[in-house]
Design a protein around this motif. Structure first.
Motif, PDB file in Angstrom:
ATOM      1  N   GLY A 120       0.536  -1.370  -0.075  1.00 24.28           N
ATOM      2  CA  GLY A 120      -0.167   0.002  -0.050  1.00 24.28           C
ATOM      3  C   GLY A 120       0.886   1.338  -0.081  1.00 24.28           C
ATOM      4  N   ASN A 121       1.955   1.135   0.751  1.00 21.87           N
ATOM      5  CA  ASN A 121       2.962   2.419   0.773  1.00 21.87           C
ATOM      6  C   ASN A 121       3.519   2.532  -0.647  1.00 21.87           C
ATOM      7  N   VAL A 122       3.815   1.547  -1.184  1.00 25.88           N
ATOM      8  CA  VAL A 122       4.397   1.500  -2.541  1.00 25.88           C
ATOM      9  C   VAL A 122       3.396   2.142  -3.554  1.00 25.88           C
ATOM     10  N   TYR A 123       2.412   1.862  -3.473  1.00 26.90           N
ATOM     11  CA  TYR A 123       1.092   2.305  -4.534  1.00 26.90           C
ATOM     12  C   TYR A 123       0.877   3.696  -4.194  1.00 26.90           C
ATOM     13  N   ARG A 124       1.075   3.991  -2.758  1.00 27.37           N
ATOM     14  CA  ARG A 124       0.715   5.524  -2.209  1.00 27.37           C
ATOM     15  C   ARG A 124       1.615   6.391  -2.834  1.00 27.37           C
ATOM     16  N   ASP A 125       2.971   6.113  -2.870  1.00 31.58           N
ATOM     17  CA  ASP A 125       4.154   6.654  -3.227  1.00 31.58           C
ATOM     18  C   ASP A 125       4.034   7.144  -4.823  1.00 31.58           C
ATOM     19  N   VAL A 126       3.458   6.137  -5.618  1.00 27.44           N
ATOM     20  CA  VAL A 126       3.256   6.410  -7.290  1.00 27.44           C
ATOM     21  C   VAL A 126       1.830   7.088  -7.397  1.00 27.44           C
ATOM     22  N   ARG A 127       1.185   7.332  -6.372  1.00 29.08           N
ATOM     23  CA  ARG A 127      -0.156   8.006  -6.341  1.00 29.08           C
ATOM     24  C   ARG A 127      -1.169   7.313  -6.961  1.00 29.08           C
ATOM     25  N   ASN A 128      -1.193   6.004  -6.880  1.00 26.36           N
ATOM     26  CA  ASN A 128      -2.179   5.132  -7.068  1.00 26.36           C
ATOM     27  C   ASN A 128      -3.020   4.886  -6.007  1.00 26.36           C
ATOM     28  N   ASP A 129      -3.904   5.835  -5.661  1.00 24.22           N
ATOM     29  CA  ASP A 129      -4.834   5.972  -4.239  1.00 24.22           C
ATOM     30  C   ASP A 129      -5.568   4.635  -4.332  1.00 24.22           C
ATOM     31  N   ARG A 130      -6.311   4.116  -5.465  1.00 22.76           N
ATOM     32  CA  ARG A 130      -7.199   3.286  -5.330  1.00 22.76           C
ATOM     33  C   ARG A 130      -6.500   1.945  -5.040  1.00 22.76           C
ATOM     34  N   LYS A 131      -5.382   1.485  -5.547  1.00 18.66           N
ATOM     35  CA  LYS A 131      -4.778   0.400  -5.168  1.00 18.66           C
ATOM     36  C   LYS A 131      -4.268   0.547  -3.669  1.00 18.66           C
ATOM     37  N   ALA A 132      -3.862   1.720  -3.516  1.00 18.78           N
ATOM     38  CA  ALA A 132      -3.340   1.798  -1.895  1.00 18.78           C
ATOM     39  C   ALA A 132      -4.263   1.639  -0.951  1.00 18.78           C
ATOM     40  N   LYS A 133      -5.619   2.120  -1.159  1.00 21.50           N
ATOM     41  CA  LYS A 133      -6.660   1.935  -0.284  1.00 21.50           C
ATOM     42  C   LYS A 133      -6.954   0.496  -0.289  1.00 21.50           C
ATOM     43  N   GLU A 134      -6.921  -0.342  -1.492  1.00 21.45           N
ATOM     44  CA  GLU A 134      -7.316  -1.807  -1.456  1.00 21.45           C
ATOM     45  C   GLU A 134      -6.208  -2.599  -0.487  1.00 21.45           C
ATOM     46  N   ALA A 135      -5.162  -2.112  -0.627  1.00 23.81           N
ATOM     47  CA  ALA A 135      -3.974  -2.721  -0.242  1.00 23.81           C
ATOM     48  C   ALA A 135      -4.226  -2.587   1.563  1.00 23.81           C
ATOM     49  N   PHE A 136      -4.256  -1.538   2.011  1.00 21.75           N
ATOM     50  CA  PHE A 136      -4.315  -0.996   3.371  1.00 21.75           C
ATOM     51  C   PHE A 136      -5.656  -1.550   4.085  1.00 21.75           C
ATOM     52  N   GLN A 137      -6.560  -1.516   3.173  1.00 22.99           N
ATOM     53  CA  GLN A 137      -7.879  -2.449   3.870  1.00 22.99           C
ATOM     54  C   GLN A 137      -7.863  -3.874   4.015  1.00 22.99           C
ATOM     55  N   THR A 138      -7.091  -4.707   2.870  1.00 18.14           N
ATOM     56  CA  THR A 138      -6.661  -5.952   3.120  1.00 18.14           C
ATOM     57  C   THR A 138      -5.992  -6.082   4.368  1.00 18.14           C
ATOM     58  N   ALA A 139      -4.955  -5.181   4.193  1.00 18.79           N
ATOM     59  CA  ALA A 139      -3.867  -5.507   5.819  1.00 18.79           C
ATOM     60  C   ALA A 139      -4.726  -5.219   6.923  1.00 18.79           C
ATOM     61  N   ASP A 140      -5.625  -4.356   6.941  1.00 21.36           N
ATOM     62  CA  ASP A 140      -6.386  -4.266   8.288  1.00 21.36           C
ATOM     63  C   ASP A 140      -7.202  -5.224   8.540  1.00 21.36           C
TER      64      ASP A 140
END
Length: 320
Positions: free
Chosen positions: A270-290
């Motif tokens: 999620g951090n990787v996606y956030r850094d490349v500004r792919n907010d949708r994939k970042a949010k999905e990864a963070f929610q999966t982690a949670d």
């Protein structure tokens, strides 16, 4: 432990001087040479030392070697996170009367400190480590134990949040004496926390190789995750490469049914996606982690270090 060391440790334990032990048997100078391993002890003299110290030296040596073997298995179980075996060995070891003898229990105290840190009891671990930091008690420690002390003290500093102090202590370890290369993982984690990513990748690689060689598949994931976090920060890999590496290690987590380590990998992805500004994939990864963290085993002590580091770097979408 050789015969001379056994005589020395029991002599000190019983509060006797070299003169008192050697009186009528040999000179204090001879006792000194025997204790340092520079002089052989005949059977006749050994019998006299047994009577003087009130022990059977050969029996005590064998008992000590058995204890050291059990302590080695205990440490291995801690490293591999085999929690049931850790508890079983702890119970067995603590029934051994030798762990009560101050001149012989240095290894036990160090491993007990690590055990306590694994449970999150840093204060009690600090009490044991402080005992062994004194000149009087460290005098009884074997050469190996001094390096084991540096390793466990390094973990302790990490848990306190002082990564630089941890590096300073861990750098004192002599790899020729202390062959538990797990300490490179803690070096990697300390360097990661002070943003020294090249060194984190380097030490992570050494620990990953060590974990593979020792068939410690759970800890392989830890070492690889530290490398992935640092590689992402350094920009050493492009997005596609990082995605492939994360998928490979996520698959390892599935094989081991390890939800917490899987959550950490998703969090970092999620951090990787956030850094490349792919907010949708970042949010999905963070929610999966949670979601995975809610169903996984809670992390304590050492196991919380990497999780906490990746959490701090993560989006506010993921509650810490």
């Amino acid at each position: 432990m050789n015969i001379g060391e056994c005589i020395k440790y029991y002599r000190i334990f019983k509060g006797m001087t070299q003169k008192q032990v050697g009186d009528g048997i040999c000179t204090p100078g001879h006792i000194s040479k025997i204790e340092s391993g520079h002089l052989h002890v005949t059977k006749d003299k050994l019998d006299l030392f047994n009577q003087r110290l009130g022990i059977n030296i050969e029996h005590e040596r064998k008992a000590y070697q058995k204890l050291q073997t059990e302590l080695g298995k205990w440490h291995e179980a801690m490293i591999k996170r085999i929690h049931g075996k850790v508890e079983l060995l702890k119970e067995t070891i603590e029934q051994n009367p030798l762990v009560k003898i101050e001149t012989l229990n240095g290894t036990y105290k160090l491993l007990k400190a690590r055990y306590l840190m694994g449970k999150g009891d840093v204060q009690e671990a600090a009490f044991l480590l402080n005992q062994l930091s004194t000149k009087r008690l460290s005098y009884y420690m074997r050469g190996y134990d001094h390096h084991l002390y540096y390793h466990i003290k390094g973990i302790f500093e990490l848990l306190k949040g002082d990564a630089k102090a941890s590096i300073d202590v861990l750098q004192k370890i002599d790899a020729k004496v202390y062959t538990n290369f797990e300490y490179h993982y803690h070096m990697a984690l300390a360097h990661l926390q002070v943003d020294e990513h090249e060194l984190a990748i380097h030490h992570g690689g050494i620990s990953l190789h060590h974990f593979k060689e020792t068939l410690n598949f759970t800890r392989c994931i830890d070492a690889a995750t530290v490398q992935l976090v640092s590689e992402a920060k350094k920009g050493k890999e492009n997005l596609e490469q990082l995605e492939v590496k994360h998928r490979d290690w996520l698959e390892h987590c599935d094989h081991l049914h390890d939800y917490r380590r899987k959550a950490i990998l998703y969090m970092n992805l999620g951090n990787v996606y956030r850094d490349v500004r792919n907010d949708r994939k970042a949010k999905e990864a963070f929610q999966t982690a949670d979601s995975l963290l809610k169903h996984g085993v809670p992390a304590h002590g050492e196991d919380s270090l990497l999780l906490n580091h990746v959490c701090r770097a993560s989006s506010e979408l993921l509650p810490v």
